[in-house]
Enzyme design. Structure first.
Site, PDB file in Angstrom:
ATOM      1  N   ILE A   1       0.917  -1.300   0.195  1.00  0.00           N
ATOM      2  CA  ILE A   1       0.096   0.076   0.238  1.00  0.00           C
ATOM      3  C   ILE A   1       0.933   1.295   0.041  1.00  0.00           C
ATOM      4  CG2 ILE A   1      -1.684   1.414   1.341  1.00  0.00           C
ATOM      5  CD1 ILE A   1      -2.879  -1.354   2.188  1.00  0.00           C
TER       6      ILE A   1
ATOM      7  N   THR B   1       1.328   1.097   7.413  1.00  0.00           N
ATOM      8  CA  THR B   1       1.606  -0.448   7.994  1.00  0.00           C
ATOM      9  C   THR B   1       0.222  -0.971   8.657  1.00  0.00           C
ATOM     10  OG1 THR B   1       2.148   0.544  10.458  1.00  0.00           O
ATOM     11  CG2 THR B   1       3.939   0.469   8.525  1.00  0.00           C
TER      12      THR B   1
ATOM     13  N   LYS C   1      -6.021  -0.071  10.801  1.00  0.00           N
ATOM     14  CA  LYS C   1      -7.314  -0.201  11.686  1.00  0.00           C
ATOM     15  C   LYS C   1      -6.848  -0.206  13.039  1.00  0.00           C
ATOM     16  CE  LYS C   1      -8.898  -3.669   8.896  1.00  0.00           C
ATOM     17  NZ  LYS C   1      -8.054  -3.555   7.775  1.00  0.00           N
TER      18      LYS C   1
ATOM     19  N   GLY D   1      -2.932 -14.330  -3.223  1.00  0.00           N
ATOM     20  CA  GLY D   1      -2.692 -13.162  -2.256  1.00  0.00           C
ATOM     21  C   GLY D   1      -3.916 -12.277  -2.135  1.00  0.00           C
TER      22      GLY D   1
ATOM     23  N   GLU E   1      -5.048 -12.571   4.064  1.00  0.00           N
ATOM     24  CA  GLU E   1      -3.709 -12.099   4.847  1.00  0.00           C
ATOM     25  C   GLU E   1      -2.721 -13.452   4.647  1.00  0.00           C
ATOM     26  OE1 GLU E   1      -3.163  -9.720   6.874  1.00  0.00           O
ATOM     27  OE2 GLU E   1      -5.139  -8.570   6.336  1.00  0.00           O
TER      28      GLU E   1
ATOM     29  N   ASP F   1     -11.364  -9.093  11.237  1.00  0.00           N
ATOM     30  CA  ASP F   1     -11.334  -8.087  10.369  1.00  0.00           C
ATOM     31  C   ASP F   1     -12.402  -7.246  10.413  1.00  0.00           C
ATOM     32  OD1 ASP F   1      -9.386  -6.307   8.502  1.00  0.00           O
ATOM     33  OD2 ASP F   1     -10.858  -7.064   7.034  1.00  0.00           O
TER      34      ASP F   1
ATOM     35  N   LYS G   1     -13.980  -3.356  11.719  1.00  0.00           N
ATOM     36  CA  LYS G   1     -14.568  -2.467  10.630  1.00  0.00           C
ATOM     37  C   LYS G   1     -15.883  -1.811  11.490  1.00  0.00           C
ATOM     38  CE  LYS G   1     -12.009  -3.965   6.445  1.00  0.00           C
ATOM     39  NZ  LYS G   1     -12.159  -4.896   5.668  1.00  0.00           N
TER      40      LYS G   1
END
Ligand code: ADP
Ligand code: ASP
Ligand code: MG
Length: 823
Positions: free
Chosen positions: A478, A558, A582, A667, A670, A681, A685
């Site tokens: 990213i 990161t 997050k 990919g 994770e 995850d 959120k």
């Protein structure tokens, strides 16, 4: 030949060695065809200091004065050897004999221990005498018609405390006589700095006086212009050594230049302008190392419309405050005070205005501070005894900061902006003065804050408010993609929208690169690979949080749980934060709240649109709904790109475990797919969205259905991937029963307005928007009071480096807009 003169002056660094003398000659040669060229020279750089130092050594009985002299002699002889190897004999002799004479004088000083001012003046001026003869010899040796002039034979002055008074009439007569007599050469090399008194003693125009010599000779020779060649491109908006972003001011008025110089812009001697003003001579400041650069033009008018031209600082000042009730309404107190100080030779650099007559506050050079205090205590002895004057307060280690510009007169709010910039930078203002000309505003601050203050002022007045110092932490998928996207757009954003994005630091888990000037983002990957600087978060953050740039932002690209621990201290220091990470927003509620409080208190931004749905405008949309007064009834969504892919592909043609393995290989998960399949995850959120809604919730408030079978939760990754198949039947059964009723299976997060939250598998009819998802699409439906029967839907790819990086980039531009960039 024309009798019109032009004057060029070369400062110490412009004649520092043989190469520099050659360069100086190259600069003046083309001018000789149209005009007679007077070249005023300084001593080679460091020579004046060396000579004065030698006198001081001798006076303090330090034998090394002789070595000092020898060193200076050798330097001159070596330069001559390089400049005029074949014709140097007589110049060598002159210089050797001058050094002998100086040595004898200093021997006398050594014996008597008395360094009279006259001796210092006599010795100090020799650097210019030698320098002029050297340049003249070089010009002659190269076939140019040249002569040299010892200014002491024509320029007559009387010393007056820190400056000199020029006897214009006598000097003009002397120059006229000299002109009548002198050979009509193309070049005349004139010694800067030196002059003579009426009684014929050698003296100087005081430190840095060669600039003044140049304008005096320009006036005496009736020249139209004088060019002062130095080692910088012109007069900068602030001392370029202190303010990396300073820029060259193209034009200044005489008054502006004089004020900048008076307040510490060492590039030009403050008195230089007076002779130029009297005869309307244009003064140019140019770089002898870069003659092609346009330089600064100083003349009677400066056409530039910048209200503020520059900033300068005079260091080594002391602030004296005389206070007492007995001073109120008593006429003549100031007169008595300043008269006494003048009598003992104390120079007052600035007087602070105060409407009450209760106190008088002024700044003097540190060297005069004790004398000034003692003098005041003496003359106000009686008043002090009677208690009419209560204190004579001396504050050492101060510095006067000045902002200069003619445009200040017409514009409102300049002083306000000046003080608010200092206040924001945490600089303490001890005293204030505004010149009656309104051409400058000055403030006394503590010396150790001078650089910080100059940088803060410069950035407030000179840089676009959208100049951002950016530090990117995490240069993986990213972070790397974000940097590449920025590289492609940075130029257009600067030219088209005035947004000046400066990536000044990039750091991964091992290394970092830090940049100050213009950083060509193009090669960042290589540069980071080859960097020899180990990652150091403190150093990195300090660098990004640059005083000379208006805003700083750290992009945390990161997934680290450690970095967010720093966020609060960063915003408290004035740094904005943008992150797709997050961890912070889904962490403990107490830290969440306190980070927001800190951001609000310090008026900094913390932006994280990419926390949910990558580049999709989900947080933004939710905020818009809430802020406009809508009420959220339910938020429901497919919030994990990975789970979306897996369940969209799970249509009965392949087993669930096969699809998980495929997603892993592509990919899309994770590194350990269980992190996605556990639902954590999605729960994160949900917490982030719930907190946006104002719900004060912690992670354990979410009821999470994990899709990782219990017996495989602590297995190794390999074991998990290899044996997942034995659980295929259970999930296949769920799919079958969903399909039997015409439904599909989706992993969905839900927030209800009562605060209950869940993440798990749900079924949806085929005509439901969730049923038609493709690939790793995210979808969120906001059911609200306004969007009740038909919820508002945001849908699109919700994962992947390109869209996530673009989301981070969008946050950066949003930040620039908040800071004032036009839309
Ligand atoms: P010279 O030897 O040519 O007379 P100086 O050292 O006296 O040169 O003056 C040039 C220096 O002045 C520059 O190298 C720069 O560091 C310093 N300086 C301080 N303030 C300014 C400013 N506002 N603009 C340009 N230079 C400045
Ligand atoms: N050489 C002198 C000094 O260093 C004068 C000058 O260079 O302006 O002060
Ligand atoms: Mg100078």
């Amino acid at each position: 030949m024309t009798s019109k003169w032009i004057v060029h002056k070369f400062g110490g660094t412009s004649v520092a060695d043989a190469d520099r003398y050659r360069a100086a000659a190259e600069i003046v040669l083309p001018h000789a065809s149209d005009e007679r060229v007077a070249i005023v020279v300084s001593a080679m750089s460091g020579v004046t200091n060396g000579l004065i130092h030698a006198v001081e050594l001798a006076a303090s009985r330090d034998e090394s004065y002789a070595n000092k002299l020898q060193e200076l002699l050798t330097r001159h002889l070596e330069t001559i050897e390089k400049l005029t190897p074949t014709q140097s004999a007589s110049l060598r002799e002159t210089i050797i004999s001058d050094f002998k004479a100086i040595e004898e004088v200093l021997r006398g000083v050594w014996i008597t221990r008395i360094p009279s001012e006259r001796i210092t003046e006599f010795v100090a001026g020799h650097g210019e005498l030698w320098s002029a003869q050297m340049l003249h010899a070089y010009l002659e040796a190269n076939g140019h018609s040249s002569t040299w002039l010892d200014a002491r034979t024509v320029l007559i002055v009387e010393p007056d405390s820190n400056t000199v008074v020029i006897d214009w009439k006598l000097s003009q007569e002397n120059v006229n006589l000299w002109q009548a007599d002198c050979p009509n050469t193309n070049f005349v090399v004139i010694t800067g700095y030196v002059a003579a008194t009426h009684d014929g003693s050698a003296t100087t125009l005081k430190r840095n006086g060669s600039d003044l010599s140049a304008s005096i000779f320009a006036a005496l020779l009736d020249a139209d212009s004088v060019t002062i060649w130095t080692d910088v491109d012109g007069v900068y908006s602030a001392d370029p050594r202190r303010v990396p972003d300073a820029i060259v001011i193209p034009e200044l008025s005489y008054q502006e230049a004089a004020e900048l110089a008076y307040f510490g812009a060492k590039v030009i001697h403050p008195n230089t302008m007076s002779p130029a003003i009297a005869k309307n001579i244009t003064v140019w400041i140019k770089n002898s190392f870069k003659p092609e650069a346009p330089g600064t033009r100083i003349s009677s008018s400066s056409s530039s419309d910048l209200p503020i031209k520059g900033f300068a600082a005079v260091e080594n000042m002391a602030l004296i405050n005389v206070e007492g009730t007995g001073m109120i309404g008593v006429p003549g107190v100031a007169h008595k005070l300043f008269g006494a100080l003048r009598a003992v030779g104390v120079s007052i650099v600035m007087i602070s205005q105060a409407s009450s007559e209760h106190s008088i506050c002024f700044a003097v050079p540190s060297a005069h501070a004790l004398l000034a205090k003692k003098t005041i205590e003496e003359i106000f002895f009686a008043e002090l005894q009677r208690g009419e004057v209560q204190t004579v307060d001396l504050r050492e280690s101060c510095c006067i900061l000045a902002m200069v510009g003619e445009g200040m007169i017409e514009r409102l709010g300049m002083a306000g902006q000046f003080f608010s910039a200092l206040g924001k930078a945490g600089v303490n203002v001890r005293a204030i003065a505004q010149g009656s000309s309104e051409r400058n505003i000055s403030a006394v601050i503590e010396q150790h804050e001078a650089t910080k203050a100059l940088r803060a002022l410069h950035s407030a007045f000179y840089l676009s408010s959208q100049t951002l110092s950016i530090g990117v932490i995490g240069a993986g998928l990213i972070g790397g993609t974000f940097l590449d996207q920025l590289t492609a757009r940075v130029q257009e954003l600067r030219t088209e929208r005035g947004i000046d994005l400066r990536v000044r630091g990039i750091m991964n888990s091992r290394k970092m690169i830090l940049h100050d000037g213009q950083f060509l983002l193009d090669g960042w990957r290589n540069e980071l690979d080859q960097s020899s600087s180990d990652a150091d978060i403190e150093q990195f953050v300090n660098h990004v949080h640059a005083e000379h740039l208006p805003h700083a932002v750290i992009v945390d690209a990161t997934a680290s749980a450690d970095l967010p621990k720093h966020y609060e201290s960063w915003v408290s220091r004035g740094i904005n934060i943008i992150t797709p990470n997050k961890q912070s927003n889904s962490g403990p509620l107490a830290s969440y709240v306190s980070l927001r409080n800190a951001a609000r208190k310090h008026q900094r931004y913390f932006l994280y649109e990419t926390n949910v749905g990558a580049g999709l405008p989900i947080i933004h949309t939710l905020r818009g709904l809430i802020e406009t007064g809508d009420q959220i009834i339910k938020i429901e969504g497919v919030l994990s790109g990975t789970l979306s892919y897996i369940l969209n592909s799970f249509d009965g043609t392949r087993t669930f475990s096969e699809i998980v393995r495929e997603a892993h290989q592509l990919g899309l998960t994770e590194p350990d797919p269980r992190l996605d399949l556990s639902g954590v995850d999605v729960a994160r959120k949900l917490i982030i969205l719930a907190r946006e809604m104002g719900l004060q919730v912690e992670m354990d408030a979410v009821e999470v259905e994990s899709m990782v079978p219990e017996d495989l939760r602590s297995a190794t990754l390999e074991e998990y991937l290899n044996t997942l198949g034995k659980h295929d039947h259970a999930i296949a059964d769920r799919l079958d029963s969903a399909r039997a009723t015409g439904n599909v299976l989706r992993y969905v997060g839900v927030i209800n307005n009562d605060g209950s939250m869940s993440a798990g598998l749900r079924t949806y009819p085929l005509d439901h928007p969730f049923a038609s998802l493709k690939g790793s699409d995210n979808i969120v439906s906001f059911q609200t009071a306004r969007y009740n029967t038909q919820p508002m839907i945001v849908r699109g790819p919700g994962a992947g480096p390109e869209v996530t990086a673009a989301g981070v980039f969008a946050d950066l531009l949003r930040l620039a807009s908040f800071l004032g960039a036009p839309q």
